[in-house]
Design a protein around this motif. Structure first.
Motif, short mmCIF file in Angstrom:
data_model
loop_
_atom_site.label_atom_id
_atom_site.label_comp_id
_atom_site.label_asym_id
_atom_site.label_seq_id
_atom_site.Cartn_x
_atom_site.Cartn_y
_atom_site.Cartn_z
N ALA A 113 0.84 -1.19 0.00
CA ALA A 113 0.00 0.00 0.00
C ALA A 113 0.88 1.24 0.00
O ALA A 113 2.04 1.19 0.39
N THR B 102 -4.59 7.12 -1.54
CA THR B 102 -4.07 5.78 -1.24
C THR B 102 -4.10 4.87 -2.44
O THR B 102 -4.87 5.05 -3.39
N TYR C 144 -3.58 0.44 -3.12
CA TYR C 144 -3.45 -0.85 -2.46
C TYR C 144 -3.18 -1.96 -3.46
O TYR C 144 -3.67 -1.93 -4.60
N LYS D 40 -6.75 -5.40 -0.45
CA LYS D 40 -7.91 -4.51 -0.51
C LYS D 40 -9.04 -5.05 0.34
O LYS D 40 -9.37 -6.23 0.30
N THR E 161 -5.66 -0.97 5.72
CA THR E 161 -5.91 0.46 5.54
C THR E 161 -4.64 1.23 5.86
O THR E 161 -4.06 1.07 6.94
#
Length: 126
Positions: free
Chosen positions: A49, A58, A60, A65, A69
């Motif tokens: 990420a 952001t 990923y 995903k 986070t």
């Protein structure tokens, strides 16, 4: 130059959670991207990420995903990786890197990052 220190790794069971921290110092606020990569034994370092300092945009990897986070705390020069629903295939040493660029395809390439931490180990057992 930028100093980078990762922390927060450990051992958890499948389905558990960990929060990794990437603490930085130095020149970190000017159009920088901070990325998380991981390297499992015998495998290449892989993108996880990335986030931009300005805007918090952001990116990923498909494999994380919905489970991971990435976020940043600009006041503390720190980027976090919240990892939920961990799986055995997430087992790896996780590295934080910093580059001067934008959030494009280059953010997935390890060699574009100019500063790295020593890594923090994550082990997920079934």
């Amino acid at each position: 130059q930028v100093q980078v220190v990762e922390s927060g790794g450990g051992s958890v069971q499948t389905g558990g959670s960990l929060r990794l921290s990437c603490a930085t110092s130095g020149r970190t606020f000017s159009r920088s991207v901070v990325g998380w990569f991981r390297q499992a034994p015998g495998k290449e370092r892989a993108f996880v990420a990335a986030v931009t300092w300005s805007g918090g945009n952001t990116l990923y990897a498909d494999s994380v995903k919905g489970r991971f986070t990435i976020s940043r705390d600009n006041a503390n020069n720190t980027v976090y990786l919240q990892m939920n629903n961990l799986k055995p295939e997430d087992t790896a040493v996780y590295y934080c890197g910093v580059q001067n660029g934008v959030l494009n395809i280059a953010a997935k390439i390890p060699r574009t990052y100019h500063s790295w931490g020593q890594g923090t180990r994550v082990t997920v057992a079934s």
